[in-house]
Design a protein around this motif. Structure first.
Motif, PDB file in Angstrom:
ATOM      1  N   HIS A 160       0.815  -1.208   0.000  1.00 45.86           N
ATOM      2  CA  HIS A 160       0.000   0.000   0.000  1.00 45.86           C
ATOM      3  C   HIS A 160       0.856   1.269   0.000  1.00 45.86           C
ATOM      4  CE1 HIS A 160      -3.867   1.974   0.555  1.00 45.86           C
ATOM      5  NE2 HIS A 160      -3.248   2.807   1.384  1.00 45.86           N
ATOM      6  N   ARG A 161       0.725   2.038  -1.066  1.00 45.17           N
ATOM      7  CA  ARG A 161       1.333   3.367  -1.180  1.00 45.17           C
ATOM      8  C   ARG A 161       2.865   3.345  -1.150  1.00 45.17           C
ATOM      9  NH1 ARG A 161      -1.913   7.721  -1.089  1.00 45.17           N
ATOM     10  NH2 ARG A 161      -0.232   8.986  -0.220  1.00 45.17           N
ATOM     11  N   VAL A 162       3.439   2.795  -2.205  1.00 46.14           N
ATOM     12  CA  VAL A 162       4.884   2.904  -2.407  1.00 46.14           C
ATOM     13  C   VAL A 162       5.130   3.919  -3.517  1.00 46.14           C
ATOM     14  CG1 VAL A 162       5.605   0.625  -1.611  1.00 46.14           C
ATOM     15  CG2 VAL A 162       4.858   0.895  -3.966  1.00 46.14           C
ATOM     16  N   LYS A 163       6.318   4.475  -3.532  1.00 43.40           N
ATOM     17  CA  LYS A 163       6.671   5.443  -4.570  1.00 43.40           C
ATOM     18  C   LYS A 163       7.409   4.755  -5.707  1.00 43.40           C
ATOM     19  CE  LYS A 163       6.716   9.705  -1.987  1.00 43.40           C
ATOM     20  NZ  LYS A 163       7.502  10.863  -1.550  1.00 43.40           N
ATOM     21  N   VAL A 164       7.052   5.127  -6.918  1.00 46.13           N
ATOM     22  CA  VAL A 164       7.755   4.639  -8.102  1.00 46.13           C
ATOM     23  C   VAL A 164       9.146   5.254  -8.087  1.00 46.13           C
ATOM     24  CG1 VAL A 164       7.802   4.645 -10.629  1.00 46.13           C
ATOM     25  CG2 VAL A 164       5.622   4.362  -9.413  1.00 46.13           C
ATOM     26  N   THR A 165      10.169   4.394  -8.174  1.00 40.01           N
ATOM     27  CA  THR A 165      11.552   4.870  -8.140  1.00 40.01           C
ATOM     28  C   THR A 165      12.175   4.950  -9.531  1.00 40.01           C
ATOM     29  OG1 THR A 165      12.419   2.632  -7.793  1.00 40.01           O
ATOM     30  CG2 THR A 165      11.932   3.966  -5.813  1.00 40.01           C
ATOM     31  N   GLN A 166      11.601   4.183 -10.480  1.00 42.99           N
ATOM     32  CA  GLN A 166      12.114   4.174 -11.849  1.00 42.99           C
ATOM     33  C   GLN A 166      10.973   3.855 -12.807  1.00 42.99           C
ATOM     34  OE1 GLN A 166      15.572   1.383 -10.470  1.00 42.99           O
ATOM     35  NE2 GLN A 166      15.965   1.967 -12.602  1.00 42.99           N
ATOM     36  N   LYS A 209       2.567   4.653 -17.710  1.00 44.98           N
ATOM     37  CA  LYS A 209       1.438   4.821 -16.785  1.00 44.98           C
ATOM     38  C   LYS A 209       1.806   5.531 -15.492  1.00 44.98           C
ATOM     39  CE  LYS A 209      -1.460   2.342 -19.298  1.00 44.98           C
ATOM     40  NZ  LYS A 209      -2.682   2.866 -19.839  1.00 44.98           N
ATOM     41  N   ALA A 210       3.104   5.836 -15.288  1.00 45.75           N
ATOM     42  CA  ALA A 210       3.521   6.483 -14.045  1.00 45.75           C
ATOM     43  C   ALA A 210       4.808   7.254 -14.269  1.00 45.75           C
ATOM     44  CB  ALA A 210       3.727   5.449 -12.944  1.00 45.75           C
ATOM     45  N   GLN A 211       5.046   8.179 -13.367  1.00 43.84           N
ATOM     46  CA  GLN A 211       6.295   8.930 -13.346  1.00 43.84           C
ATOM     47  C   GLN A 211       7.008   8.620 -12.041  1.00 43.84           C
ATOM     48  OE1 GLN A 211       5.610  13.104 -13.914  1.00 43.84           O
ATOM     49  NE2 GLN A 211       4.574  12.814 -15.862  1.00 43.84           N
ATOM     50  N   VAL A 212       8.320   8.772 -12.067  1.00 44.05           N
ATOM     51  CA  VAL A 212       9.090   8.600 -10.839  1.00 44.05           C
ATOM     52  C   VAL A 212       8.506   9.536  -9.780  1.00 44.05           C
ATOM     53  CG1 VAL A 212      11.361   8.923  -9.776  1.00 44.05           C
ATOM     54  CG2 VAL A 212      11.169   7.847 -12.037  1.00 44.05           C
ATOM     55  N   GLY A 213       8.277   8.992  -8.590  1.00 45.23           N
ATOM     56  CA  GLY A 213       7.693   9.760  -7.495  1.00 45.23           C
ATOM     57  C   GLY A 213       6.208   9.542  -7.313  1.00 45.23           C
ATOM     58  N   ASP A 214       5.530   8.977  -8.332  1.00 48.98           N
ATOM     59  CA  ASP A 214       4.102   8.675  -8.188  1.00 48.98           C
ATOM     60  C   ASP A 214       3.902   7.635  -7.091  1.00 48.98           C
ATOM     61  OD1 ASP A 214       3.462  10.412 -10.233  1.00 48.98           O
ATOM     62  OD2 ASP A 214       2.729   8.870 -11.617  1.00 48.98           O
ATOM     63  N   VAL A 215       2.786   7.728  -6.402  1.00 50.52           N
ATOM     64  CA  VAL A 215       2.433   6.776  -5.356  1.00 50.52           C
ATOM     65  C   VAL A 215       1.506   5.721  -5.958  1.00 50.52           C
ATOM     66  CG1 VAL A 215       1.252   6.483  -3.141  1.00 50.52           C
ATOM     67  CG2 VAL A 215       2.714   8.482  -3.529  1.00 50.52           C
ATOM     68  N   GLU A 242     -13.222 -21.170   2.357  1.00 52.06           N
ATOM     69  CA  GLU A 242     -11.864 -20.723   2.677  1.00 52.06           C
ATOM     70  C   GLU A 242     -11.823 -19.213   2.917  1.00 52.06           C
ATOM     71  OE1 GLU A 242      -8.612 -23.196   0.218  1.00 52.06           O
ATOM     72  OE2 GLU A 242     -10.243 -22.370  -1.017  1.00 52.06           O
ATOM     73  N   SER A 243     -12.607 -18.469   2.162  1.00 52.60           N
ATOM     74  CA  SER A 243     -12.586 -17.009   2.252  1.00 52.60           C
ATOM     75  C   SER A 243     -13.045 -16.487   3.612  1.00 52.60           C
ATOM     76  CB  SER A 243     -13.437 -16.388   1.144  1.00 52.60           C
ATOM     77  OG  SER A 243     -14.820 -16.550   1.417  1.00 52.60           O
ATOM     78  N   LYS A 244     -13.804 -17.293   4.335  1.00 53.50           N
ATOM     79  CA  LYS A 244     -14.330 -16.858   5.637  1.00 53.50           C
ATOM     80  C   LYS A 244     -13.227 -16.683   6.680  1.00 53.50           C
ATOM     81  CE  LYS A 244     -18.832 -18.877   4.794  1.00 53.50           C
ATOM     82  NZ  LYS A 244     -19.766 -19.964   5.102  1.00 53.50           N
ATOM     83  N   THR A 245     -12.117 -17.396   6.514  1.00 57.40           N
ATOM     84  CA  THR A 245     -11.030 -17.296   7.495  1.00 57.40           C
ATOM     85  C   THR A 245      -9.742 -16.726   6.901  1.00 57.40           C
ATOM     86  OG1 THR A 245     -10.388 -19.586   7.055  1.00 57.40           O
ATOM     87  CG2 THR A 245     -11.924 -19.199   8.899  1.00 57.40           C
ATOM     88  N   PHE A 246      -9.737 -16.501   5.603  1.00 58.40           N
ATOM     89  CA  PHE A 246      -8.530 -16.012   4.934  1.00 58.40           C
ATOM     90  C   PHE A 246      -8.219 -14.574   5.346  1.00 58.40           C
ATOM     91  CE2 PHE A 246      -6.431 -13.751   1.461  1.00 58.40           C
ATOM     92  CZ  PHE A 246      -5.270 -14.506   1.371  1.00 58.40           C
ATOM     93  N   LYS A 247      -6.936 -14.305   5.603  1.00 59.67           N
ATOM     94  CA  LYS A 247      -6.471 -12.958   5.935  1.00 59.67           C
ATOM     95  C   LYS A 247      -5.410 -12.538   4.915  1.00 59.67           C
ATOM     96  CE  LYS A 247      -8.711 -12.677   9.872  1.00 59.67           C
ATOM     97  NZ  LYS A 247     -10.093 -12.658   9.614  1.00 59.67           N
ATOM     98  N   PRO A 248      -5.665 -11.483   4.155  1.00 62.25           N
ATOM     99  CA  PRO A 248      -4.659 -11.025   3.190  1.00 62.25           C
ATOM    100  C   PRO A 248      -3.432 -10.459   3.893  1.00 62.25           C
ATOM    101  CG  PRO A 248      -6.518  -9.508   3.258  1.00 62.25           C
ATOM    102  CD  PRO A 248      -6.870 -10.666   4.141  1.00 62.25           C
ATOM    103  N   ARG A 249      -2.311 -10.477   3.194  1.00 68.33           N
ATOM    104  CA  ARG A 249      -1.069  -9.906   3.717  1.00 68.33           C
ATOM    105  C   ARG A 249      -0.905  -8.510   3.122  1.00 68.33           C
ATOM    106  NH1 ARG A 249       3.118 -14.828   2.964  1.00 68.33           N
ATOM    107  NH2 ARG A 249       4.612 -13.267   3.666  1.00 68.33           N
ATOM    108  N   VAL A 250      -0.788  -7.521   4.001  1.00 70.90           N
ATOM    109  CA  VAL A 250      -0.719  -6.120   3.586  1.00 70.90           C
ATOM    110  C   VAL A 250       0.457  -5.456   4.292  1.00 70.90           C
ATOM    111  CG1 VAL A 250      -1.962  -3.913   3.535  1.00 70.90           C
ATOM    112  CG2 VAL A 250      -3.239  -6.056   3.305  1.00 70.90           C
ATOM    113  N   VAL A 251       1.228  -4.647   3.547  1.00 69.98           N
ATOM    114  CA  VAL A 251       2.273  -3.831   4.160  1.00 69.98           C
ATOM    115  C   VAL A 251       2.048  -2.373   3.791  1.00 69.98           C
ATOM    116  CG1 VAL A 251       4.037  -5.628   4.319  1.00 69.98           C
ATOM    117  CG2 VAL A 251       3.947  -4.185   2.295  1.00 69.98           C
ATOM    118  N   PHE A 252       2.477  -1.506   4.688  1.00 73.19           N
ATOM    119  CA  PHE A 252       2.393  -0.055   4.522  1.00 73.19           C
ATOM    120  C   PHE A 252       3.815   0.495   4.618  1.00 73.19           C
ATOM    121  CE2 PHE A 252      -1.532  -1.584   6.323  1.00 73.19           C
ATOM    122  CZ  PHE A 252      -2.517  -0.902   5.613  1.00 73.19           C
ATOM    123  N   PRO A 253       4.571   0.425   3.522  1.00 73.49           N
ATOM    124  CA  PRO A 253       5.979   0.853   3.570  1.00 73.49           C
ATOM    125  C   PRO A 253       6.111   2.330   3.939  1.00 73.49           C
ATOM    126  CG  PRO A 253       5.539  -0.423   1.607  1.00 73.49           C
ATOM    127  CD  PRO A 253       4.214  -0.087   2.218  1.00 73.49           C
ATOM    128  N   GLY A 254       7.251   2.637   4.534  1.00 74.93           N
ATOM    129  CA  GLY A 254       7.554   4.013   4.901  1.00 74.93           C
ATOM    130  C   GLY A 254       8.492   4.653   3.919  1.00 74.93           C
TER     131      GLY A 254
END
Length: 115
Positions: free
Chosen positions: A11-17, A78-84, A97-109
């Motif tokens: 979630h919400r990383v910056k395009v570096t290249q 579709k993106a420029q360097v610095g775009d989120v 299965e979906s009733k107990t499934f938990k997605p893996r999410v990261v919020f990078p800094g």
């Protein structure tokens, strides 16, 4: 019946290249891939928060610890360097299965590093 759910999200990383003259895909720091369980060549959706563009491509491993998020080939338009961007992978599973499934999410800094 099989249903499709979000399985992984960076979630919400910056395009570096953005590399137009490349075969295609999105290069992502291997630490980020590991954190959410996205494997190399897995299909991902990329959502650009800056311009509203959305695309589907596949992930390739970038240098571990580099923070790289590089759109390659046609995706580079579709993106420029610095775009989120938000990077999402989906999986199919049964409704049960979906009733107990938990997605893996990261919020990078800063620098796209896992906080």
């Amino acid at each position: 019946m099989q249903i499709t759910l979000m399985k992984s999200k960076i979630h919400r990383v910056k395009v570096t290249q953005a590399e137009l003259n490349y075969v295609g895909s999105i290069t992502i720091d291997e630490d980020l891939l590991d954190a959410v369980g996205i494997i190399e060549n897995e299909q991902v959706h990329v959502v650009n928060n800056n311009n509203g563009e959305r695309l589907v491509t596949y992930a390739i491993k970038g240098e571990r610890g580099s923070g790289i998020v590089c759109l390659n080939g046609a995706a580079a338009r579709k993106a420029q360097v610095g775009d989120v961007v938000i990077i999402i992978a989906y999986g199919s599973m049964s409704e049960e299965e979906s009733k107990t499934f938990k997605p893996r999410v990261v919020f990078p800094g800063e620098g796209n590093m896992i906080v």
